[in-house]
Write an enzyme that holds these catalytic residues in place. Structure first.
Site, PDB file in Angstrom:
ATOM      1  CB  CYS A   1      30.927  16.081   9.128  1.00 37.61           C
ATOM      2  SG  CYS A   1      31.349  17.777   8.780  1.00 37.61           S
TER       3      CYS A   1
ATOM      4  NE  ARG B   1      31.066  11.934  13.789  1.00 32.05           N
ATOM      5  CZ  ARG B   1      32.092  11.158  13.470  1.00 32.05           C
ATOM      6  NH1 ARG B   1      32.234   9.991  14.034  1.00 32.05           N
ATOM      7  NH2 ARG B   1      32.981  11.538  12.590  1.00 32.05           N
TER       8      ARG B   1
ATOM      9  CD1 TRP C   1      33.455  21.055  13.200  1.00 34.19           C
ATOM     10  CD2 TRP C   1      31.880  21.540  14.692  1.00 34.19           C
ATOM     11  NE1 TRP C   1      34.015  21.860  14.147  1.00 34.19           N
ATOM     12  CE2 TRP C   1      33.078  22.175  15.073  1.00 34.19           C
ATOM     13  CE3 TRP C   1      30.745  21.709  15.485  1.00 34.19           C
ATOM     14  CZ2 TRP C   1      33.174  22.957  16.208  1.00 34.19           C
ATOM     15  CZ3 TRP C   1      30.845  22.486  16.616  1.00 34.19           C
ATOM     16  CH2 TRP C   1      32.048  23.096  16.970  1.00 34.19           C
TER      17      TRP C   1
ATOM     18  CG  ASN D   1      33.983  13.664   8.494  1.00 31.23           C
ATOM     19  OD1 ASN D   1      34.456  14.758   8.812  1.00 31.23           O
ATOM     20  ND2 ASN D   1      34.130  12.590   9.244  1.00 31.23           N
ATOM     21  N   GLY D   2      35.541  15.906   6.374  1.00 32.90           N
ATOM     22  CA  GLY D   2      36.965  16.144   6.132  1.00 32.90           C
ATOM     23  C   GLY D   2      37.153  17.531   5.556  1.00 32.90           C
TER      24      GLY D   2
ATOM     25  CD  GLU E   1      45.335  24.137  29.522  1.00 28.47           C
ATOM     26  OE1 GLU E   1      45.122  25.289  29.953  1.00 28.47           O
ATOM     27  OE2 GLU E   1      44.426  23.395  29.128  1.00 28.47           O
TER      28      GLU E   1
ATOM     29  CE  LYS F   1      42.217  21.394  30.897  1.00 28.54           C
ATOM     30  NZ  LYS F   1      41.891  22.209  29.775  1.00 28.54           N
TER      31      LYS F   1
ATOM     32  CD  GLU G   1      39.086  22.847  33.203  1.00 25.07           C
ATOM     33  OE1 GLU G   1      38.110  23.573  33.028  1.00 25.07           O
ATOM     34  OE2 GLU G   1      39.972  22.724  32.346  1.00 25.07           O
TER      35      GLU G   1
ATOM     36  CG  HIS H   1      61.660  35.194  44.798  1.00 26.46           C
ATOM     37  ND1 HIS H   1      62.652  35.999  45.305  1.00 26.46           N
ATOM     38  CD2 HIS H   1      62.120  34.736  43.606  1.00 26.46           C
ATOM     39  CE1 HIS H   1      63.659  36.050  44.455  1.00 26.46           C
ATOM     40  NE2 HIS H   1      63.362  35.277  43.421  1.00 26.46           N
TER      41      HIS H   1
ATOM     42  CE  LYS I   1      34.127  22.830  25.147  1.00 27.06           C
ATOM     43  NZ  LYS I   1      35.479  22.522  25.620  1.00 27.06           N
TER      44      LYS I   1
HETATM   45  C1  AGP Z   1      39.411  25.136  29.962  1.00 28.89           C
HETATM   46  O1  AGP Z   1      39.407  23.784  30.127  1.00 28.89           O
HETATM   47  C2  AGP Z   1      38.153  25.827  30.240  1.00 28.89           C
HETATM   48  N1  AGP Z   1      37.028  25.154  29.763  1.00 28.89           N
HETATM   49  C3  AGP Z   1      38.168  27.340  30.062  1.00 28.89           C
HETATM   50  O2  AGP Z   1      39.274  27.842  30.753  1.00 28.89           O
HETATM   51  C4  AGP Z   1      38.161  27.918  28.633  1.00 28.89           C
HETATM   52  O3  AGP Z   1      39.410  27.722  28.028  1.00 28.89           O
HETATM   53  C5  AGP Z   1      37.806  29.413  28.712  1.00 28.89           C
HETATM   54  O4  AGP Z   1      36.530  29.561  29.272  1.00 28.89           O
HETATM   55  C6  AGP Z   1      37.863  30.096  27.374  1.00 28.89           C
HETATM   56  O5  AGP Z   1      36.962  29.555  26.480  1.00 28.89           O
HETATM   57  P1  AGP Z   1      37.062  29.875  24.936  1.00 28.89           P
HETATM   58  O6  AGP Z   1      38.350  29.338  24.441  1.00 28.89           O
HETATM   59  O7  AGP Z   1      35.870  29.167  24.325  1.00 28.89           O
HETATM   60  O8  AGP Z   1      36.971  31.351  24.775  1.00 28.89           O
END
Ligand code: AGP
Length: 611
Positions: free
Chosen positions: A2, A27, A75, A101-102, A483, A487, A490, A506, A606
């Site tokens: 928020c 934000r 938010w 906010n909080g 992960e 990261k 991507e 293997h 996103k």
């Molecule tokens: C990760 O950095 C990505 N943006 C992507 O793998 C993401 O985690 C995936 O699309 C799942 O999204 P969600 O958690 O909003 O379902």
């Protein structure tokens, strides 16, 4: 998260508040509202969605007269995003307006207390409780300040508050604990705000409120009092940022800002769920009988959320001894999964809108599974369709590459596992206490990890030119590697793969040649010696090794690896919560060196709402 802005001066307040809220848009928010005091009248306008809705509804603020006001971008954390749950919240008699906010952790108990006194609530939020409690004490003390201090003694949790009262329309009250709030000093006017971005157009003279402080802001001056109600002299700071830099809170990218927010996000995910040393999940209907009845747990998710599920497999199985299967949501629907009424489906999603995940969740539901989701966005589709939701409270995540949402998902899943094991009677009291204690230390340990950021930046400058990178690790370190590798690929577009170290021999080891970069993960103490053997193996084939381990194991790792990043020691199950941060920072700095569009990597979105 928020955003708060408040103005008191000689100009019409509403357009200034709308301008300030506009600057806080970065934000993230789902609704907005303002309240302007005009003599003894409070005028409130609130609207779900973009600020344009609020601006349109008030003709750019011109329909709300008055030179004192507070504004808020919300938010959602408690209660879905809608007009009613938006701030400002009014007390029942309409005399007090409040923005917050909080998270107020004991809001349910306070709400019940007030309801027993006959107070009627209009929203589902934790914040309205503060407005109503203020009215309750104001009626007893007859001073807003006195009432505010009484309220602050009763509320638990995190807050930045902005308050106006119809009976005292020449002042704004502010209070802070564990949520940012600053004071802005203008000419013939003064301000409060969540961050300087909201103010830089009007003033660059600010002071930052500290936890426990209360401020009384008038057009002519600002008085700050400490928790003992004694005056505090606040040092002023001059802001010399350019406005463009301020839009990301001073960070060059949202991703870096969100990584730096991880300790705070972790605190928000953990602390409302620990009461008197016990984990509590309000409203979660998973008692011993339900758990004993489960045949299996099916974790369903995509991308980074799937990687959280991979961690979950190790931790949930070892804690609860219930079989856990983690399936990519996009595969789940088409693999005739073994799921029925005796399955708990744990659905993990930051956005709560990922189409593959939603479709898989519906499939699991249709087969009779009970759905428990771990979601960041309140009121999102996955949250609404689940039997139980555990929100992560990470705050809005804007960078495409998830960082703080991943960490909080992991913490919530771990907490759930401990809670389930305890309900099943599988943990001794000592073990339970040790785990809860370690959990509570995570936010400050994350601060320590972030303090190492210059070192990680240096390693990124050494290794950013590689075309191909391998992440290797065992057990939780393998899941962590998945992960770290995602990261890196991507946002930097470097080809990278994660392997369980034992698998190298293997096949993959044929790809290791002089100069290949291997990121060796050796945080997981029970398998550290095995991790070391794999480091030796790839070193013998000429690889450059950047290792990640814990402070205790550092000396050992340094004997073989070329460069070593460390995290503080903790319970093995929580190590990935710390270990992921250096990997996120490494990916960030590598991408920075390569000049990539970090917040919006090519071809990615996103929230993936297509199959
Ligand atoms: C990760 O950095 C990505 N943006 C992507 O793998 C993401 O985690 C995936 O699309 C799942 O999204 P969600 O958690 O909003 O379902």
């Amino acid at each position: 998260m928020c955003g708060i802005v408040g103005y008191i001066g000689k100009e019409p307040a509403a357009p200034i508040l709308l301008g300030g809220l506009k600057r806080l848009e970065y934000r993230g928010y789902d609704s907005a509202g303002i309240c302007v005091a005009d003599g003894g009248q409070l005028h409130v306008a609130k609207a779900k969605g973009r600020l344009e809705n609020l601006s349109g509804m008030t003709d750019g603020g011109r329909t709300l007269p008055g030179t004192v006001g507070i504004g808020h971008t919300r938010w959602a954390t408690h209660g879905e995003p809608n007009d009613i749950n938006s701030h400002p919240h009014l007390s029942e008699d309409g005399k007090i307006a409040l923005v917050h906010n909080g998270i107020i952790e004991n809001y349910l108990e306070l709400r019940e207390f007030l309801e027993r006194k006959g107070v009627r609530f209009t929203s589902e939020t934790d914040s309205e409780v503060v407005a109503q409690l203020l009215e309750y004490y104001y009626k007893k003390t007859d001073t807003v300040l006195g009432a505010l201090y009484m309220v602050l003694h009763r509320i638990e949790g995190a807050y930045a508050l902005g308050i106006v009262c119809a009976d005292a329309p020449d002042r704004i009250y502010a209070a802070r604990k564990d949520a940012p709030l600053l004071l802005g000093y203008g000419e013939g006017c003064n301000f409060i705000a969540s961050d300087v971005t909201a103010l830089v157009q009007h003033t660059r003279e600010v002071s930052y409120m500290e936890d426990g402080e209360v401020a009384v802001v008038t057009a002519d001056g600002i008085t700050v009092l400490n928790a003992m109600e004694l005056p505090v002299a606040k040092p002023r700071q001059h802001i010399d940022w350019e406005i463009s830099a301020a839009e990301k809170g001073g960070y060059p990218h949202f991703m870096l800002k969100e990584i730096m927010e991880e300790p705070e996000a972790m605190r928000r995910a953990i602390s409302p769920r620990i009461k008197d040393g016990r984990l509590v999940f309000d409203g979660l209907q998973l008692g011993r009988t339900e758990l004993e009845n489960l045949r299996n747990i099916a974790v369903i998710a995509c991308g980074s959320s799937y990687h959280v599920g991979m961690m979950g497999k190790y931790n949930l199985e070892s804690l609860t001894r219930i079989p856990v299967e983690v399936t990519l949501a996009s595969e789940f629907r088409y693999c005739d999964p073994i799921v029925d009424e005796r399955t708990l489906a744990i659905v993990i999603s930051q956005s709560g809108e990922t189409l593959d995940t939603m479709a898989a969740m519906r499939e699991a539901k249709a087969r009779g599974a009970r759905i428990l989701s771990i979601v960041n966005v309140v009121g999102s589709s996955i949250a609404r369709e689940s039997d139980d939701v555990l929100y992560t409270y990470a705050g809005p995540e804007i960078a495409v590459a998830t960082t703080k949402a991943y960490s909080t998902q992991l913490a919530v899943l771990d907490m759930l596992g401990i809670h389930m094991a305890d309900t099943l009677g599988l943990l001794t009291a000592e073990r339970y206490d040790a785990l809860v204690c370690a959990l509570q230390r995570l936010p400050e340990q994350l601060d320590a990890v972030l303090a190492d950021c210059e070192n990680i930046k240096h390693f990124a400058s050494q290794y950013f030119n590689h075309d191909s990178v391998f992440f290797i690790g065992r057990n939780l370190d393998y899941a962590l590697g998945l992960e770290g590798s995602l990261k890196l690929k991507e946002i930097s577009y470097i080809h990278s793969e994660a392997y369980a170290s034992g698998e190298l021999k293997h096949g993959t080891i044929s790809l290791i040649e002089p100069g290949t970069l291997v990121v060796a993960l050796g945080t997981y103490a029970p398998l550290f010696d095995k991790a070391m053997s794999n480091v030796v193996e790839v070193k013998a084939r000429g690889a450059s090794v950047l290792a990640l381990t814990t402070a205790q194991q550092r000396g050992q790792m340094e004997k073989t690896a070329d460069a070593v990043m460390t995290v503080p020691d903790t319970e093995p199950m929580f190590l990935p919560s710390l270990g992921v941060v250096p990997l996120q920072l490494f990916a960030y700095y590598v991408a920075l060196q390569r000049g990539c569009d970090i917040d919006k990597p090519r071809n990615l979105a996103k929230s993936v709402t297509v199959e």
